[in-house]
Design a protein around this motif. Structure first.
Motif, PDB file in Angstrom:
ATOM      1  N   SER A   1      89.728  53.449 -27.906  1.00 59.37           N
ATOM      2  CA  SER A   1      89.499  52.449 -28.947  1.00 59.37           C
ATOM      3  C   SER A   1      89.320  53.119 -30.295  1.00 59.37           C
ATOM      4  O   SER A   1      88.725  54.202 -30.376  1.00 59.37           O
ATOM      5  N   PRO A   2      89.841  52.483 -31.375  1.00 54.57           N
ATOM      6  CA  PRO A   2      89.628  53.029 -32.716  1.00 54.57           C
ATOM      7  C   PRO A   2      88.141  53.046 -33.047  1.00 54.57           C
ATOM      8  O   PRO A   2      87.369  52.203 -32.602  1.00 54.57           O
ATOM      9  N   LYS A   3      87.785  54.041 -33.862  1.00 53.26           N
ATOM     10  CA  LYS A   3      86.399  54.122 -34.288  1.00 53.26           C
ATOM     11  C   LYS A   3      86.124  53.173 -35.450  1.00 53.26           C
ATOM     12  O   LYS A   3      85.022  52.620 -35.551  1.00 53.26           O
ATOM     13  N   ALA A   4      87.088  53.022 -36.289  1.00 53.97           N
ATOM     14  CA  ALA A   4      86.887  52.156 -37.453  1.00 53.97           C
ATOM     15  C   ALA A   4      88.241  51.850 -38.084  1.00 53.97           C
ATOM     16  O   ALA A   4      89.228  52.537 -37.821  1.00 53.97           O
ATOM     17  N   SER A   5      88.288  50.788 -38.904  1.00 51.28           N
ATOM     18  CA  SER A   5      89.478  50.460 -39.681  1.00 51.28           C
ATOM     19  C   SER A   5      89.112  50.504 -41.140  1.00 51.28           C
ATOM     20  O   SER A   5      87.982  50.209 -41.523  1.00 51.28           O
ATOM     21  N   GLY A   6      90.074  50.864 -41.940  1.00 52.90           N
ATOM     22  CA  GLY A   6      89.817  51.005 -43.355  1.00 52.90           C
ATOM     23  C   GLY A   6      89.957  52.445 -43.789  1.00 52.90           C
ATOM     24  O   GLY A   6      89.955  53.373 -42.975  1.00 52.90           O
ATOM     25  N   GLN A   7      90.035  52.603 -45.064  1.00 51.70           N
ATOM     26  CA  GLN A   7      90.278  53.940 -45.601  1.00 51.70           C
ATOM     27  C   GLN A   7      89.059  54.839 -45.446  1.00 51.70           C
ATOM     28  O   GLN A   7      89.190  56.050 -45.326  1.00 51.70           O
ATOM     29  N   ILE A   8      87.894  54.278 -45.388  1.00 51.34           N
ATOM     30  CA  ILE A   8      86.649  55.052 -45.327  1.00 51.34           C
ATOM     31  C   ILE A   8      85.919  54.764 -44.009  1.00 51.34           C
ATOM     32  O   ILE A   8      85.782  53.606 -43.597  1.00 51.34           O
ATOM     33  N   TYR A   9      85.462  55.875 -43.365  1.00 50.61           N
ATOM     34  CA  TYR A   9      84.693  55.756 -42.114  1.00 50.61           C
ATOM     35  C   TYR A   9      83.323  56.355 -42.402  1.00 50.61           C
ATOM     36  O   TYR A   9      83.196  57.534 -42.691  1.00 50.61           O
ATOM     37  N   ASN A  10      82.325  55.522 -42.297  1.00 53.60           N
ATOM     38  CA  ASN A  10      80.947  55.945 -42.572  1.00 53.60           C
ATOM     39  C   ASN A  10      80.175  56.171 -41.257  1.00 53.60           C
ATOM     40  O   ASN A  10      80.182  55.292 -40.381  1.00 53.60           O
ATOM     41  N   ILE A  11      79.540  57.363 -41.121  1.00 59.79           N
ATOM     42  CA  ILE A  11      78.563  57.622 -40.047  1.00 59.79           C
ATOM     43  C   ILE A  11      77.197  57.597 -40.729  1.00 59.79           C
ATOM     44  O   ILE A  11      76.829  58.526 -41.462  1.00 59.79           O
ATOM     45  N   THR A  12      76.520  56.553 -40.535  1.00 66.24           N
ATOM     46  CA  THR A  12      75.271  56.352 -41.294  1.00 66.24           C
ATOM     47  C   THR A  12      74.164  57.302 -40.846  1.00 66.24           C
ATOM     48  O   THR A  12      73.367  57.768 -41.669  1.00 66.24           O
ATOM     49  N   VAL A  13      74.077  57.610 -39.503  1.00 66.54           N
ATOM     50  CA  VAL A  13      73.055  58.542 -39.005  1.00 66.54           C
ATOM     51  C   VAL A  13      73.759  59.558 -38.122  1.00 66.54           C
ATOM     52  O   VAL A  13      74.335  59.210 -37.083  1.00 66.54           O
ATOM     53  N   VAL A  14      73.763  60.788 -38.558  1.00 65.86           N
ATOM     54  CA  VAL A  14      74.465  61.837 -37.817  1.00 65.86           C
ATOM     55  C   VAL A  14      73.641  62.226 -36.602  1.00 65.86           C
ATOM     56  O   VAL A  14      72.455  62.560 -36.703  1.00 65.86           O
ATOM     57  N   ARG A  15      74.323  62.217 -35.422  1.00 64.67           N
ATOM     58  CA  ARG A  15      73.691  62.638 -34.172  1.00 64.67           C
ATOM     59  C   ARG A  15      74.657  63.547 -33.429  1.00 64.67           C
ATOM     60  O   ARG A  15      75.827  63.667 -33.791  1.00 64.67           O
ATOM     61  N   ALA A  16      74.120  64.132 -32.301  1.00 61.78           N
ATOM     62  CA  ALA A  16      74.911  65.101 -31.549  1.00 61.78           C
ATOM     63  C   ALA A  16      76.186  64.489 -31.003  1.00 61.78           C
ATOM     64  O   ALA A  16      77.229  65.141 -30.926  1.00 61.78           O
ATOM     65  N   GLU A  17      76.128  63.217 -30.590  1.00 58.97           N
ATOM     66  CA  GLU A  17      77.309  62.634 -29.980  1.00 58.97           C
ATOM     67  C   GLU A  17      78.456  62.404 -30.967  1.00 58.97           C
ATOM     68  O   GLU A  17      79.566  62.032 -30.585  1.00 58.97           O
ATOM     69  N   HIS A  18      78.178  62.600 -32.249  1.00 54.84           N
ATOM     70  CA  HIS A  18      79.233  62.445 -33.241  1.00 54.84           C
ATOM     71  C   HIS A  18      80.137  63.663 -33.334  1.00 54.84           C
ATOM     72  O   HIS A  18      81.146  63.643 -34.042  1.00 54.84           O
TER      73      HIS A  18
END
Length: 783
Positions: A607-624
């Motif tokens: 599955s896609p993680k996000a759509s759009g030109q910008i992908y924001n990870i608001t809280v960085v964790r190990a699983e990222h």
């Protein structure tokens, strides 16, 4: 003289009514069906006509109308071509009203006259109008005798045409005008007396003189009341006379306009006058006629006891130049020719006809009886005098004024001339369209570009027609150019595209194409071709058209080239060290038209993680941690970015978490040391034992812990990005990430110096900072 005036005077109408001859919608309307007129006068027969606009399911238009008298052979002949009426007839037609005018009426003009309509579809002839031509007569009614030889009688001035009004009359006694003005009167009369009458206003057409008492009296009767003769010719003016007494002492001719003396003694006629005296008659012969000889001539005689008076009108002589003219009359069977003289020739004159200067034997009538060919010229002659030739128009000559180039807005005149007799009528055409100009000149007061073209001048008379062409070439500066793009639909990169510029100009314009004020094409065709258009060709274009008289620029033309997304570029923000728990922004951008739609993916996830030109990870964790890439897509195609590989580790700095973190870090550091030592020996070997700079960071290969499915074949290997993560001593210290590009080919020594490295620092675990600086953790982004 008009018909109204004639009727008022002595042209008598037996019936005055309106008659309509019709056949369906064909019709001719006369003011009278029976007309009576006096000999020597003028009469007019008028009618109006109508006809159907459509006949036999076709357009019906009039081609010819004419008056005719029914002949025994049945073929109607236009009176204007009949030699019996030559020079005496006019056919006047306008707005469907036609008038036949006959001058100098003769008794043989009495006939039935008809009007004929010829159209392109049919022929229609009216019922006849009856014309009776008569003279005046004096009627004598004897009532009683008086003493001696006199008688009492009634005199009446009569005509076979009864008047519709009561005109005044003039009575003449022995050639002397009396005071009596009534139509009839009674008086006593003696044997020697003669009487004649006339209608006032028509004194030149009196009745013959009659003897009232007995068979012998004094009278004078003229052979002709009017004679026309050519200047330089000779003429005979004749009369008969009778005298109550046989002993005539003198007789002579005179002209009352000059004097009452004998013409044979007048010096102006000296040597030109001869008087012939047959029994009971006299003839005045005047030779070498002059214009001044035009006058009225009267005869006078005397006896010992009587003198003939001179009030009774005599013979009017008209002297004209020797003018003959061939009149051309159109007819349904072709043109007809009639030889007309400036004089109304009496009797049955003999004419001579010529065709192409050769005399035609057997043609002696005033009307030419043979077929008239428009390719020939014809003339006639009478009494040794010849007319001008008649012929169809010659090829016209067309001249332009002023000469030279014709500039738009200038005044131009075309003059057309053609040698023709009768004179030609001119008609102008542009191509096949008739212009509303029927003169020899075609004038353009301010000519414009639409005035250019082929013009024709047609010269026509009743014998034929011919035409001449003339080309008008109007010069002008280019008009506002029109621009277009082909194909007119959406333009895709790689397709063939043509920009077209056209401008009305004379002479033809040359064209220049511009893009952003830079010349991209110049030529006479005005077409700028892209065999395989690219995205760099998009932009605003315009063209300029110019010739020697000026220039003009088009409106802007936007060329929009559509293309699939180019290889996307990715970036990480912030570009400084990233702390665990903070936010990270991944940005993807790609050049595309129409604009691309973006989708973010993490490798090994469906599955896609996000759509759009910008992908924001608001809280960085190990699983990222892992491999990320973006896809750019529009209707023309799709393109994926390179992989961005991020490693994330978490540590617990107190209690069990700190112990676990310490153990893990120790293991990692040992592994790094081993790798660093290996690489250091390898480098020294390749450098011939050269010692590296202690202040430089170690060059290291890819981290072997990167998953194998991210590796690409050498020919498909993408750009590499390096990312480093700093592990904090405590939770407040931040991780940071630096991303740099690595060339996809095999590294060389120079390439290694160009690589950027990201270092994972662990200041809380060891105090030996120099050693810490020598250890680096590498993370790659594989495209």
């Amino acid at each position: 003289m008009s018909l109204t005036a004639a009727v008022r005077g002595f042209i008598l109408l037996l019936i005055s009514l309106q008659v309509v001859q019709s056949q369906n919608v064909w019709g001719v309307t006369f003011t009278s069906r029976e007309i009576c007129a006096v000999k020597g006068s003028t009469v007019e027969i008028s009618c109006s006509y109508r006809y159907p606009s459509r006949w036999k399911n076709k357009e019906n238009r009039v081609e010819k109308t004419f008056w005719f008298v029914e002949k025994k052979d049945g073929e109607p002949v236009d009176l204007t071509t009949d030699s019996e009426y030559a020079g005496r007839v006019e056919d006047l037609c306008e707005n469907n009203i036609c008038t036949l005018r006959i001058r100098n009426l003769r008794e043989r003009d009495s006939a039935e006259y008809k009007f004929r309509i010829e159209t392109n579809q049919d022929v229609y002839a009216s019922e006849p109008v009856t014309l009776s031509v008569t003279g005046l007569q004096v009627k004598v009614t004897k009532t009683s005798s008086c003493s001696g030889s006199c008688i009492w009688a009634d005199l009446e001035c009569l005509s076979s045409c009864p008047p519709t009004s009561r005109p005044s009359y003039i009575w003449y006694k022995n050639g002397l005008k009396s005071t009596e003005t009534r139509e009839s009167f009674n008086y006593y009369f003696y044997p020697k007396e003669s009487f004649a009458c006339a209608v006032k206003g028509y004194e030149n057409s009196p009745s013959p003189s009659v003897c009232v008492n007995g068979q012998a009296c004094n009278t004078v009767a003229y052979s002709e009341r009017s004679i026309c003769a050519f200047k330089g010719s000779s003429v005979d003016i004749s009369c008969t006379y009778s005298s109550f007494e046989d002993n005539v002492k003198s007789k002579f001719w005179f002209s009352p306009e000059r004097s009452y003396q004998d013409l044979s003694t007048d010096y102006q006629y000296s040597g030109r006058v001869v008087v012939l005296s047959p029994r009971r008659g006299s003839t005045l012969r005047i030779s070498d006629l002059r214009d001044s000889d035009s006058a009225q001539y009267r005869f006078k005689f005397k006896t010992p006891s009587f003198e003939w008076w001179s009030d009774l009108p005599g013979t009017n002589l008209t002297v004209t130049d020797r003018e003959l003219e061939v009149q051309v009359i159109g007819s349904s069977s072709g043109p007809k020719l009639v030889c007309l003289s400036s004089c109304l020739l009496t009797g049955h004159p003999t004419f001579v006809w010529y065709k192409n200067e050769t005399e035609i034997r057997g043609e002696t009538s005033a009307s030419y009886g043979k077929y008239v060919d428009s390719a020939n010229n014809y003339s006639c002659a009478y009494d040794g005098h010849r007319s001008r030739s008649v012929y169809a128009p010659k090829l016209p000559l067309v001249l332009m004024s002023p000469s030279g180039d014709i500039m738009e807005g200038s005044s131009v005149t075309l003059n057309c001339s053609s040698d023709a007799n009768p004179a030609a009528n001119y008609t102008w055409y542009k191509r096949n369209q008739k212009l509303l100009i029927e003169t020899s000149q075609l004038v353009f007061s301010s000519i414009n570009s639409t005035g250019s073209g082929q013009y024709f001048c047609t010269a026509e008379n009743k014998l034929g027609r011919t035409s001449k062409s003339f080309f008008i070439d109007v010069k002008y500066a280019p008009k506002l150019p029109s621009v277009s793009v082909s194909p007119s639909a959406e333009i895709e990169e790689g397709s063939s595209v043509t920009l077209t510029c056209s401008s009305d100009a004379n002479p033809a314009a040359t064209y220049t194409w511009y893009k952003a004020n830079q010349t991209v094409f110049q030529g006479p065709e005005g077409r700028y071709n892209f065999t395989s258009i690219s995205s760099e060709d998009r932009g605003i274009y315009y063209c300029k058209s110019e010739n020697q008289y000026g220039e003009n620029k088009s409106s802007p033309l936007s060329v929009d080239v559509q293309y699939a997304p180019k290889l996307p570029s990715v970036s990480v923000s912030p570009s400084a060290e990233i702390e665990e728990g903070s936010s990270v922004t991944l940005t993807c951008s790609s050049d595309a038209n129409p604009a691309a739609n973006y989708t973010w993916y993490k490798e090994d996830e469906d599955s896609p993680k996000a759509s759009g030109q910008i992908y924001n990870i608001t809280v960085v964790r190990a699983e990222h941690s892992g491999s990320y890439y973006c896809g750019a897509q529009n209707k023309l195609g799709r393109q994926n970015s390179s992989l961005l590989i991020l490693f994330w580790k978490e540590f617990e700095y107190s209690g069990a978490w700190k112990s676990a973190a310490t153990g893990t870090i120790t293991i990692v550091l040992l592994a790094i040391i081993l790798i660093a030592v290996f690489l250091w020996f390898k480098r020294n070997k390749s450098n011939g034992g050269e010692k590296p700079d202690n202040n430089a960071q170690l060059n290291m290969g890819p981290v072997h812990g990167v998953p194998s499915d991210t590796a690409q074949p050498a020919e498909e290997q993408h750009d590499l990005h390096y990312s480093s993560i700093r592990f904090p001593q405590n939770q407040e210290e931040a991780l940071y990430s630096n991303i740099g590009r690595v060339q996809p080919h095999r590294q060389t020594e120079e390439d290694e110096d160009m690589n950027e490295y990201t270092v994972v620092k662990t200041p809380g675990l060891r105090r030996q900072e120099d050693a810490e600086d020598l250890f680096a953790l590498y993370s790659t982004v594989n495209k």
